[in-house]
Design a protein around this motif. Structure first.
Motif, PDB file in Angstrom:
ATOM      1  N   GLY A 129       0.820  -1.209   0.000  1.00  0.00           N
ATOM      2  CA  GLY A 129       0.000   0.000   0.000  1.00  0.00           C
ATOM      3  C   GLY A 129       0.852   1.255   0.000  1.00  0.00           C
ATOM      4  N   VAL A 133       1.432   4.632  -2.444  1.00  0.00           N
ATOM      5  CA  VAL A 133       1.277   5.994  -1.924  1.00  0.00           C
ATOM      6  C   VAL A 133       2.538   6.816  -2.193  1.00  0.00           C
ATOM      7  CG1 VAL A 133       0.977   7.374   0.161  1.00  0.00           C
ATOM      8  CG2 VAL A 133      -0.334   5.269  -0.141  1.00  0.00           C
TER       9      VAL A 133
ATOM     10  N   LEU B  99       1.199 -14.041  -6.029  1.00  0.00           N
ATOM     11  CA  LEU B  99       1.625 -12.844  -6.752  1.00  0.00           C
ATOM     12  C   LEU B  99       1.692 -13.086  -8.257  1.00  0.00           C
ATOM     13  CD1 LEU B  99       4.520 -11.806  -4.356  1.00  0.00           C
ATOM     14  CD2 LEU B  99       2.219 -10.914  -4.399  1.00  0.00           C
ATOM     15  N   LEU B 285      -0.875  -5.219  -7.225  1.00  0.00           N
ATOM     16  CA  LEU B 285      -1.251  -4.499  -6.004  1.00  0.00           C
ATOM     17  C   LEU B 285      -2.769  -4.370  -5.910  1.00  0.00           C
ATOM     18  CD1 LEU B 285      -0.910  -2.563  -3.573  1.00  0.00           C
ATOM     19  CD2 LEU B 285      -0.563  -0.743  -5.221  1.00  0.00           C
ATOM     20  N   ILE B 288      -4.730  -7.398  -4.646  1.00  0.00           N
ATOM     21  CA  ILE B 288      -4.621  -7.644  -3.207  1.00  0.00           C
ATOM     22  C   ILE B 288      -5.480  -6.626  -2.456  1.00  0.00           C
ATOM     23  CG2 ILE B 288      -3.028  -7.713  -1.242  1.00  0.00           C
ATOM     24  CD1 ILE B 288      -0.866  -8.584  -3.155  1.00  0.00           C
ATOM     25  N   VAL B 292      -8.540  -7.690   0.048  1.00  0.00           N
ATOM     26  CA  VAL B 292      -8.552  -7.311   1.465  1.00  0.00           C
ATOM     27  C   VAL B 292      -9.744  -6.394   1.764  1.00  0.00           C
ATOM     28  CG1 VAL B 292      -7.274  -6.124   3.278  1.00  0.00           C
ATOM     29  CG2 VAL B 292      -6.082  -7.628   1.719  1.00  0.00           C
ATOM     30  N   TYR B 330      -1.742   8.683 -10.896  1.00  0.00           N
ATOM     31  CA  TYR B 330      -0.850   8.618  -9.731  1.00  0.00           C
ATOM     32  C   TYR B 330      -1.614   8.963  -8.462  1.00  0.00           C
ATOM     33  CZ  TYR B 330       2.403   8.531 -13.507  1.00  0.00           C
ATOM     34  OH  TYR B 330       3.039   8.174 -14.647  1.00  0.00           O
ATOM     35  N   GLU B 331      -2.557   9.896  -8.596  1.00  0.00           N
ATOM     36  CA  GLU B 331      -3.389  10.197  -7.434  1.00  0.00           C
ATOM     37  C   GLU B 331      -4.283   9.002  -7.107  1.00  0.00           C
ATOM     38  OE1 GLU B 331      -3.774  14.981  -7.742  1.00  0.00           O
ATOM     39  OE2 GLU B 331      -4.045  13.711  -9.484  1.00  0.00           O
ATOM     40  N   ALA B 333      -3.272   5.943  -7.536  1.00  0.00           N
ATOM     41  CA  ALA B 333      -2.367   5.016  -6.831  1.00  0.00           C
ATOM     42  C   ALA B 333      -2.288   5.378  -5.344  1.00  0.00           C
ATOM     43  CB  ALA B 333      -0.974   5.047  -7.452  1.00  0.00           C
ATOM     44  N   ILE B 334      -2.224   6.693  -5.066  1.00  0.00           N
ATOM     45  CA  ILE B 334      -2.205   7.127  -3.668  1.00  0.00           C
ATOM     46  C   ILE B 334      -3.491   6.691  -2.986  1.00  0.00           C
ATOM     47  CG2 ILE B 334      -2.087   9.110  -2.108  1.00  0.00           C
ATOM     48  CD1 ILE B 334      -0.617  10.613  -4.231  1.00  0.00           C
ATOM     49  N   GLY B 337      -3.574   2.987  -2.090  1.00  0.00           N
ATOM     50  CA  GLY B 337      -2.764   2.667  -0.922  1.00  0.00           C
ATOM     51  C   GLY B 337      -3.418   3.149   0.359  1.00  0.00           C
ATOM     52  N   VAL B 338      -3.939   4.397   0.322  1.00  0.00           N
ATOM     53  CA  VAL B 338      -4.552   4.963   1.524  1.00  0.00           C
ATOM     54  C   VAL B 338      -5.793   4.161   1.916  1.00  0.00           C
ATOM     55  CG1 VAL B 338      -5.771   6.971   2.424  1.00  0.00           C
ATOM     56  CG2 VAL B 338      -3.642   7.280   1.170  1.00  0.00           C
ATOM     57  N   LEU B 340      -6.451   1.017   1.243  1.00  0.00           N
ATOM     58  CA  LEU B 340      -6.031  -0.295   1.753  1.00  0.00           C
ATOM     59  C   LEU B 340      -5.593  -0.196   3.212  1.00  0.00           C
ATOM     60  CD1 LEU B 340      -5.249  -3.280   1.240  1.00  0.00           C
ATOM     61  CD2 LEU B 340      -2.993  -2.477   0.627  1.00  0.00           C
ATOM     62  N   ILE B 341      -4.713   0.782   3.493  1.00  0.00           N
ATOM     63  CA  ILE B 341      -4.163   0.870   4.845  1.00  0.00           C
ATOM     64  C   ILE B 341      -5.243   1.310   5.831  1.00  0.00           C
ATOM     65  CG2 ILE B 341      -2.487   2.093   6.265  1.00  0.00           C
ATOM     66  CD1 ILE B 341      -0.680   2.029   3.751  1.00  0.00           C
ATOM     67  N   MET B 344      -7.436  -1.619   6.690  1.00  0.00           N
ATOM     68  CA  MET B 344      -6.774  -2.593   7.565  1.00  0.00           C
ATOM     69  C   MET B 344      -6.650  -2.055   8.982  1.00  0.00           C
ATOM     70  SD  MET B 344      -4.359  -5.003   5.540  1.00  0.00           S
ATOM     71  CE  MET B 344      -2.897  -4.187   5.963  1.00  0.00           C
TER      72      MET B 344
END
Lengths: 348, 377
Positions: A129, A133, B99, B285, B288, B292, B330-331, B333-334, B337-338, B340-341, B344
């Motif tokens: 993740g 980011v 993977l 990515l 996954i 999740v 790209y935003e 992608a951010i 990630g945000v 996902l985290i 969790m």
């Protein structure tokens, strides 16, 4: 027998060294132009960045985690530093550049560390993740343009060589950065072997709960591990930019797996608790030698990926089979053991 | 539940106690409500998230976001990612991870494209008539790739992360060598027809996706294999002592994952008749993240297919919504990630919250312990 065993090393470093020497001898016989100072120096040069990365990955793997965000941290830190220096129009000198990059890298590592330690989350998924980011943040807020010109001090470092030997095959250069990387290896090895911090990493990798009950500050250590990995990644990022003499935001990301493969080949256990700097360096060298020799033998470079994958299967497969053979005598314990490893791996 | 209400209907003795009882009851009601809506699980949570995302982007840019083309795009793009995510979910159910799924999907697509082009070079009609066979061959390749993963994980005993990391490199490397790094063109016309077809405005690809999801859900929840996969992931030690054939279960799980990835490769071709070795490398990515988000526990044992389907749709909506309000990939992608985290972290916080009060102040356990005291000789 005892001497043999000590030659073999605690993590099969001896075997790895033997494979490496065997490969070099075989390649030299197959193609005499392989065994030259030029090839040796160029392999060393191409190993510089992977070795620094691998040291960071080794530290995480010893604690039982896995980090796939280090390449994103590296290029973020290196690229942000270069772009800051160029845009501000000043050159803080090499120590300044490394200091800025390390600060950025450590800050990004701190994000990983806090998320992982505070909430007890699986490291692979968290770093997957944060990888997205960090990479996205670099493109969005730092920039996406390619810098062909570096700040003066970095450009000067790019062309300085430690050795400049003229051989029959032409001139061979040994890059000066080999020295600091070697020192870094010694430093990390010393930390792992001789300090309380290093001990606690092995303890945590062996059994996190046991380490907690033994009184190790597990959370704090975990955070410092990821900060350290961020700092190491930043160093690798700056070195990469220096060696390639340009700052390209597209570099590095995507090569994480090769580094992890090298660390695991070097005898570090993916379940944590095992691994050494010597093994890791040998693992990196082995992969670099194989890449180089495949090219020399005339295998197309497209096969490199497959070769690394096969190597990983062989290396890890042999480890797994050997581990099972060792514990076959204790039937029940073996079963429980694999099950626990299953759990551990999942938790990592 | 009846037992709880009985305990709580006893006459309150003191004021403090009745207050506590009221509090317990309130807690009981809310937790029951949450359980009924399913909001604590992947599926319920994703329904809320999906509605939120749709509303947000509709408000921000209704003209672009709600256009039929955009909605159609979401429905056509979701299936390929969704099916790989379901494959990832199945593997994660055993506590593993795969993977190599995207690499397998590409491999299968490349196989189909190459076979078709080779046969079509001599006889185009024959190639189209053999369409089904060619597609089956592609899926068989996916299945073989998955079976090899399963072999490494179950028989050789390599950790899933490393085994599939290695096979991802191998499959991807072979695909690069095979295609020479370039993009292949050509696929059976049958696939193109499937890609274009729609039933009552719903793209056929999307219907296939839902059908696959239902099939996998039935397989996981209604068959012995599904039960064994869940048990293996929930508690490997217990599974071992329950005589669950670990090797064959893992082998079948990874083979099924490979088969689903192969099917996703077929859908790649149906949507766009080109295949290349590095198509969808960013999906590793994403897949996954979706698994999740959809409520799959990375440690294994728990997953919900409907959660994964909804998570796929949500992320597709966010992706196209970002385009609609002109944010870059790209935003996105951010954001991935945000999200996902954050999810969790929320999961981990809520699970530690629900655990803690039970340990400290358990009405059941109090009763049980008093019984235990009575039973003690």
């Amino acid at each position: 027998m005892g001497a043999l065993r000590s030659l073999r090393g605690s993590n099969n470093e001896g075997v790895l060294a033997l494979v490496l020497v065997g490969l070099i001898v075989a390649m030299s016989i197959a193609n005499p132009s392989f065994f030259t100072l030029n090839t040796g120096f160029s392999i060393l040069r191409s190993s510089i960045v992977p070795v620094v990365f691998a040291l960071g990955v080794l530290i995480v793997v010893i604690t039982g985690g896995i980090d796939v965000s280090f390449a994103a941290i590296a290029i973020f830190a290196g690229y942000a530093t270069v772009s800051f220096c160029l845009n501000a129009g000043f050159d803080p000198g090499l120590p300044g550049i490394f200091a800025i990059a390390i600060a950025v890298g450590a800050a990004l590592g701190l994000v990983n560390g806090i998320v992982i330690a505070q909430f007890n989350l699986p490291t692979l998924i968290v770093t997957l993740g944060t990888q997205g980011v960090f990479f996205g943040a670099m493109y969005t807020w730092v920039g996406a343009s390619y810098y062909a010109e570096l700040p003066g001090s970095m450009a000067a470092l790019a062309t300085s060589n430690l050795l400049d030997v003229t051989t029959s095959a032409g001139r061979a250069y040994l890059h000066v950065l080999v020295v600091p990387v070697l020192l870094l290896c010694v430093l990390v090895a010393w930390v792992l072997k001789r300090t309380m911090f290093g001990r606690s990493l092995y303890a945590m990798g062996g059994d996190l709960e046991a380490a907690r009950r033994a009184g190790f500050l597990v959370k704090r250590t975990q955070v410092s591990v990821y900060v350290l990995v961020g700092a190491l990644a930043a160093i690798a990022g700056v070195i990469h930019i220096v060696l390639s003499r340009s700052a390209n935001p597209r570099d590095l990301v995507g090569g994480e797996l090769d580094i992890i493969a090298a660390v695991v080949l070097g005898g570090a256990s993916i379940f944590g608790g095992r691994g050494s700097v010597i093994g890791t360096v040998l693992g990196v060298l082995l992969i670099q030698v194989i890449k180089n020799s495949l090219l020399l033998v005339g295998v197309p470079s497209a096969w490199l990926r497959t070769a690394v994958g096969v190597l990983l299967v062989l290396g890890v497969g042999i480890q797994a089979i050997a581990a099972r053979r060792n514990s076959r005598r204790m039937r029940v314990i073996e079963d429980l053991d694999t099950a626990q490893k299953q759990e551990q791996k999942v938790g990592s | 539940m009846s037992r709880n209400t009985k305990v709580r209907n006893e006459p309150p003795t003191t004021n403090a106690q009745s207050l506590r009882q009221f509090n317990d009851q309130l807690g009981g009601w809310t937790s029951q409500f949450v359980r009924r809506t399913g909001a604590h699980q992947g599926a319920g949570r994703m329904v809320v998230a999906l509605l939120l995302a749709v509303t947000l982007f509709t408000v921000l840019n209704p003209r672009v976001f709600l256009s039929p083309i955009n909605l159609q795009n979401i429905a056509v793009a979701a299936p390929e990612i969704g099916i790989i995510s379901i494959a990832m979910m199945v593997v994660m159910l055993t506590g593993g991870i795969d993977l190599s799924l995207v690499a397998i999907a590409n491999f299968s697509a490349i196989t189909i494209s190459t076979l078709h082009t080779a046969i079509a070079a001599s006889d185009p009609d024959l190639a189209n008539n053999l369409g089904i066979l060619i597609v089956l061959a592609g899926m068989a390749v996916g299945m073989l790739g998955g079976a090899f993963n399963g072999f490494l994980v179950s028989v050789v005993g390599i950790t899933p992360i490393l085994a599939t990391l290695a096979t991802m490199q191998i499959y991807n490397g072979i695909a690069i060598v095979w295609t020479g790094g370039s993009t292949l063109y050509g696929a059976p016309t049958m696939l193109g027809a499937i890609g274009q077809a729609a039933v009552a405005n719903a793209p056929l690809l999307f219907i296939i996706f839902l059908a696959v999801a239902i099939l996998v859900a039935v397989l996981m929840n209604r068959t012995a294999l599904g039960r064994m996969i869940q048990l293996e992931g929930a508690n490997p030690v217990a599974a071992q002592y329950s005589a669950i054939p670990r090797r064959s279960v893992l082998l079948k799980t990874y083979t099924l994952g490979g088969l689903l990835a192969g099917l996703a490769g077929v859908l790649f071709l149906a949507r766009n008749p080109t295949a290349s070795a590095d198509y969808g490398s960013s999906y590793v990515l994403l897949v996954i993240v979706i698994a999740v988000l959809g409520g799959t526990k990375p440690t294994g044992g728990f997953a919900s297919v409907s959660g994964v389907v909804l998570a796929t749709l949500t992320l597709q909506v966010v992706s196209s919504g970002f385009t609609a309000i002109r944010l870059s990939s790209y935003e996105y992608a951010i954001a991935q990630g945000v999200i996902l985290i954050t999810v969790m972290i929320l999961d981990s916080v809520s699970s530690s919250r629900t655990k803690r009060p039970k340990k400290k102040n358990p009405p059941h356990d109090a009763a049980a312990s008093s019984e235990a005291v009575l039973l003690r000789p």
